[in-house]
Write a protein that holds these residues in place. Structure first.
Motif, short mmCIF file in Angstrom:
data_model
loop_
_atom_site.label_atom_id
_atom_site.label_comp_id
_atom_site.label_asym_id
_atom_site.label_seq_id
_atom_site.Cartn_x
_atom_site.Cartn_y
_atom_site.Cartn_z
N PHE A 89 45.90 27.98 92.71
CA PHE A 89 45.06 27.37 93.57
C PHE A 89 44.38 29.15 93.89
O PHE A 89 42.82 28.63 94.18
CB PHE A 89 45.56 26.35 94.81
CG PHE A 89 45.76 25.05 94.15
CD1 PHE A 89 45.14 24.25 94.29
CD2 PHE A 89 46.91 24.32 94.91
CE1 PHE A 89 45.01 23.24 94.03
CE2 PHE A 89 46.96 23.21 94.74
CZ PHE A 89 45.80 21.94 94.18
N HIS A 90 44.20 29.87 93.92
CA HIS A 90 44.42 30.98 95.47
C HIS A 90 42.97 30.94 94.53
O HIS A 90 41.92 31.96 93.78
CB HIS A 90 45.16 31.79 95.65
CG HIS A 90 45.76 32.21 94.95
ND1 HIS A 90 44.88 33.63 93.67
CD2 HIS A 90 47.18 32.68 94.50
CE1 HIS A 90 46.28 34.24 92.83
NE2 HIS A 90 46.90 33.41 93.03
N ASN A 91 43.30 30.94 92.67
CA ASN A 91 42.47 31.41 92.03
C ASN A 91 41.02 30.41 91.49
O ASN A 91 40.02 31.02 91.00
CB ASN A 91 42.45 31.17 90.39
CG ASN A 91 44.08 32.59 90.12
OD1 ASN A 91 43.61 33.37 90.62
ND2 ASN A 91 44.84 32.47 88.83
N LEU A 92 40.60 29.54 92.58
CA LEU A 92 40.01 28.60 92.54
C LEU A 92 38.90 28.64 93.79
O LEU A 92 39.79 28.13 94.75
CB LEU A 92 40.78 26.77 92.59
CG LEU A 92 39.62 25.82 92.55
CD1 LEU A 92 39.11 25.54 90.56
CD2 LEU A 92 40.16 25.13 92.19
N ILE A 93 38.01 29.15 93.72
CA ILE A 93 36.78 29.57 94.46
C ILE A 93 35.91 29.10 94.70
O ILE A 93 35.70 28.28 94.50
CB ILE A 93 36.82 30.90 94.23
CG1 ILE A 93 37.61 32.13 93.05
CG2 ILE A 93 35.79 31.84 95.22
CD1 ILE A 93 39.56 32.23 94.53
N ARG A 97 37.83 23.21 100.99
CA ARG A 97 38.01 21.83 101.34
C ARG A 97 38.57 20.53 100.36
O ARG A 97 39.18 19.92 100.96
CB ARG A 97 36.73 21.18 101.68
CG ARG A 97 37.17 19.85 102.40
CD ARG A 97 37.85 19.33 103.77
NE ARG A 97 37.93 18.05 103.81
CZ ARG A 97 38.73 17.84 104.80
NH1 ARG A 97 40.00 18.55 105.19
NH2 ARG A 97 38.27 16.86 105.40
N GLN A 98 38.44 20.50 99.79
CA GLN A 98 38.45 19.97 97.98
C GLN A 98 40.55 19.98 97.72
O GLN A 98 41.28 18.95 97.61
CB GLN A 98 38.01 20.04 96.94
CG GLN A 98 36.91 19.09 97.12
CD GLN A 98 35.77 20.44 97.57
OE1 GLN A 98 35.90 21.78 98.06
NE2 GLN A 98 34.36 20.70 96.81
N LYS A 99 40.79 21.67 98.02
CA LYS A 99 41.93 21.96 97.47
C LYS A 99 42.85 21.40 98.64
O LYS A 99 44.35 21.46 98.63
CB LYS A 99 42.27 23.52 97.44
CG LYS A 99 41.51 24.46 96.20
CD LYS A 99 41.81 25.27 96.08
CE LYS A 99 41.24 26.53 97.13
NZ LYS A 99 41.03 28.03 96.73
N GLU A 100 42.67 21.57 100.38
CA GLU A 100 43.56 20.98 101.16
C GLU A 100 43.37 19.23 100.57
O GLU A 100 44.52 19.18 101.39
CB GLU A 100 42.36 21.41 102.64
CG GLU A 100 43.09 21.19 103.38
CD GLU A 100 41.92 21.31 104.83
OE1 GLU A 100 42.25 20.88 105.99
OE2 GLU A 100 41.17 22.19 104.37
N LEU A 238 41.86 7.77 97.10
CA LEU A 238 41.15 9.25 97.91
C LEU A 238 40.20 9.66 97.05
O LEU A 238 40.33 9.76 95.47
CB LEU A 238 42.36 9.71 98.29
CG LEU A 238 41.57 11.27 98.57
CD1 LEU A 238 40.73 12.09 99.59
CD2 LEU A 238 43.29 12.57 98.69
N LYS A 239 39.04 10.23 97.23
CA LYS A 239 38.55 10.63 95.96
C LYS A 239 37.85 11.90 96.39
O LYS A 239 37.35 11.80 97.36
CB LYS A 239 36.87 9.50 95.88
CG LYS A 239 37.82 7.94 95.12
CD LYS A 239 35.58 7.42 95.32
CE LYS A 239 36.11 6.08 95.02
NZ LYS A 239 36.68 5.21 95.66
N ILE A 240 38.12 13.10 95.45
CA ILE A 240 37.30 13.98 95.78
C ILE A 240 36.13 14.91 95.02
O ILE A 240 36.44 14.70 93.66
CB ILE A 240 38.29 15.34 95.60
CG1 ILE A 240 39.96 14.73 96.61
CG2 ILE A 240 38.11 16.57 96.13
CD1 ILE A 240 40.95 15.08 96.27
N LYS A 241 34.88 15.44 95.26
CA LYS A 241 34.14 15.36 94.74
C LYS A 241 33.94 17.25 94.46
O LYS A 241 34.66 18.04 95.41
CB LYS A 241 32.68 14.85 95.09
CG LYS A 241 31.67 15.21 94.06
CD LYS A 241 30.07 15.28 94.99
CE LYS A 241 29.09 15.11 93.87
NZ LYS A 241 27.72 15.12 94.91
N PHE A 242 34.05 17.49 93.19
CA PHE A 242 33.60 19.00 92.61
C PHE A 242 32.42 19.51 92.39
O PHE A 242 31.85 18.97 91.15
CB PHE A 242 35.03 19.32 91.97
CG PHE A 242 35.80 19.36 92.40
CD1 PHE A 242 36.52 21.09 92.29
CD2 PHE A 242 37.20 18.60 92.65
CE1 PHE A 242 38.20 21.37 92.18
CE2 PHE A 242 38.52 19.31 93.68
CZ PHE A 242 39.07 20.05 93.19
#
Length: 265
Positions: A89-93, A97-100, A238-242
């Protein structure tokens, strides 16, 4: 002996040979363990002294103990993927909020809480698939089954194979997209609603798509959003938008990966 019960898998998941999946690695280790164990048992009549080794051998024959990621064939058989590209996850900059949201919901699921199926959507290249993959690194006990969008008729078969396992499973659909009259979308919707087969407590469905609604509407229609268009998306709690990163975040991403490669900007 109850002390070894938790380490001994259900016999229906024993593998006659792991060599069909890989020629080395865990397959070879299991084969070598079998040879050593057979030799020791033949030389020693006191088998009670070998309960722990026997349990360890049986444990080594369960594909869920050995592998994290699986694909599905047309008959519903699970095939492990011994080598897959791992992400963290730390490589996804730029998507804190989405990662959390994704991490917290998955952690609650693994802890045995009542959680949601998750739908991740956004334009191509925004890190949706990488985020799903990163869950495997963040949660070592998690198991993931990769399914194609037209394999949904095999969900019942998958439920049967995994429902008695001690592991939590995510059934992952990538690039989920259906035409409005595609029966597969209705099958997936019914499965998630539990109309035919209830989703096992140790299984959740996560999907990624390029659009907010995985069922495409007929562009010629002019009657607004039909129920069939939104129904499948609504089955995900749960829907998460990127979103596409803004300019400052793009610069941050560029600097991060340049530093990882030892490049100066």
């Amino acid at each position: 002996n109850g002390a070894y019960l938790s380490g001994v898998p259900c016999h229906t998941r024993f593998l006659p040979s792991l060599k069909e999946f890989e020629k080395a690695g865990k397959a070879r280790e299991a084969d070598e363990l079998k040879v050593r164990l057979k030799r020791e048992l033949l030389e020693n009549p006191h088998w009670a002294d070998y309960l722990e080794k026997i349990a360890a051998y049986l444990y080594s024959l369960d594909i869920f103990n050995l592998y994290n990621v699986f694909r599905l064939d047309i008959w519903g058989n699970l095939h492990p993927i011994p080598a897959y590209e791992k992400y963290e996850f730390h490589n996804l900059i730029g998507y804190e909020r989405q990662k959390e949201l994704l991490i917290n919901e998955t952690a609650a699921f693994i802890a045995g809480q009542d959680t949601n199926n998750i739908f991740i959507y956004g334009p191509p290249g925004t890190g949706k698939s990488s985020a799903l993959n990163s869950l495997l690194t963040a949660f070592p006990r998690l198991r993931m089954i990769l399914m194609g969008k037209h394999q949904v008729s095999l969900l019942k078969t998958i439920y049967t194979k995994v429902k008695d396992s001690s592991y939590p499973f995510i059934i992952a659909f990538d690039e989920l997209s259906y035409e409005v009259d595609d029966e597969a979308s209705k099958t997936l919707q019914e499965s998630m609603e539990g109309l035919v087969d209830k989703l096992p407590s140790n299984v959740r469905i996560y999907a990624a798509a390029n659009t907010k609604y995985p069922v495409r509407i007929d562009e010629k229609g002019d009657s607004g959003l039909p129920d069939a268009y939104a129904a499948l998306a609504d089955r995900f709690g749960l829907k998460i938008k990127f979103d596409i990163p803004d300019e400052s975040t793009k610069v941050e991403i560029l600097k991060y990966y340049a530093q990882k490669k030892g490049l100066s900007l």
